[in-house]
Write a protein that holds these residues in place. Sequence first.
Motif, PDB file in Angstrom:
ATOM      1  N   ALA A  81       0.952  -1.207  -0.196  1.00  0.00           N
ATOM      2  CA  ALA A  81       0.569   0.499   0.474  1.00  0.00           C
ATOM      3  C   ALA A  81       0.819   1.755   0.074  1.00  0.00           C
ATOM      4  N   ASP A  82       0.334   2.347  -0.158  1.00  0.00           N
ATOM      5  CA  ASP A  82       1.336   3.729  -0.532  1.00  0.00           C
ATOM      6  C   ASP A  82      -0.193   4.839  -0.544  1.00  0.00           C
ATOM      7  N   THR A  83       0.031   4.852   0.912  1.00  0.00           N
ATOM      8  CA  THR A  83      -1.456   5.798   1.554  1.00  0.00           C
ATOM      9  C   THR A  83      -0.710   7.929   1.381  1.00  0.00           C
ATOM     10  N   GLU A  84       0.100   8.049   0.799  1.00  0.00           N
ATOM     11  CA  GLU A  84       1.193   9.155   1.025  1.00  0.00           C
ATOM     12  C   GLU A  84       1.054   9.559  -0.846  1.00  0.00           C
ATOM     13  N   SER A  85       0.641   8.719  -1.704  1.00  0.00           N
ATOM     14  CA  SER A  85       0.804   9.017  -3.003  1.00  0.00           C
ATOM     15  C   SER A  85      -0.196  10.395  -3.242  1.00  0.00           C
TER      16      SER A  85
END
Length: 393
Positions: A81-85
């Motif tokens: 996952a990537d929550t900052e993209s």
Amino acid sequence: MHTTPLSPDDPAELGGFTLLRRIGHGGMGQVYLGESAAGEAVAVKVIKPTVVDSETRQRFAQEIEVLKTVWGPRVAAFVKADTESEQPWLATEYVEGPDLRRLLDARGVLPPLAAASLGATLAEALAGVHGQGLLHRDLKPANILLGPNGPKIIDFGLAVFAESSASLTAPNMVMGTPACMAPEQANGEKPLTAPVDVYALGAVLLFMTTGHYPYQADHVQVLFSHITNPDKAPDLSGAPEELVGLLSSMLQYAQKDRPTMDDVVAQCVKVIKAHGSTVAQARRRLVSLASSACEPHVFEPVPATAPSASETPVYAEATTALAPSQDAVAVAPTVPLPQQPVPAPGPGYTPTVAATTPAPTPAPALPAGPRRSAAARRIAAQLRETYASTAAF
């Protein structure tokens, strides 16, 4: 699982995953079928740009942290996952199979043996989730996929820690899907405990064996008033005789009157054995229903199944201990229920082709290139077949 082609606005790649098809979408975003560089299929959930703000990112990050703590053979596993993209995304294990609502639309209600197998498997899985100190809190047919090895639970976005005042929502907020929501959840009680998932599982099993939920109404407010009324019994009409007792106990108003998940497993196994079957045989029968129902429809233009208002998740402020009167229910706007959609074509459905249509020219061989996974090769082959059958030349 039913998929559709990517649109021109969809990304072709995200986080190292090649995006192949669209799986579904919701108010928060889009879900894609993706593939890793090594050919592993994943489901990639992407938050829409129009809803990305600090609060959405926080809720999405919390969902991911919860999912990282949940494990088991019946839970779609966290991958990356990537929550900052710019567009936050989450990749989980891809389960190749229909959700339970689509299964019911395609096959009709489940026979008692298959329903008992479904109940035993899901109850055992949820007991494991509860053992990890978590609740699901939004169990419904759309959140259960029936794959080649049996059912798997997805979407732990509303999960909270059991026996705790910690929550992903404000103290007076109700989150969940009304159709499968337990009375204490609809009343805004906190903390919620394991019986909330027992009730939801009972609602799912009732829906899969009858085609209706415990309570039905033309408006969400009225539906909530039914759920929170201790004197209004759930509608068990049409339920198989051997499952009525179990469903009645799971859908009891008082939490203390509901069975534990272990009790549900035991009672479902008893039903399976009463049919002269083993647990393994019943599981295979359940899985065969999914494969025979949905395999032919993967690339046909199947009408989308629109969830009713009672199946649409709500996120709204709740009054304290909602009374059974309609005036006391202020948890959702008035939304009339839509007409029931036309079911998808049955297993034997074949598109009609005019007799004068010339035989399709065999598709040319694909140029040599990197090896793809079996799922990708099957998707490509079916796309070619679909194109050949509809081409005008």
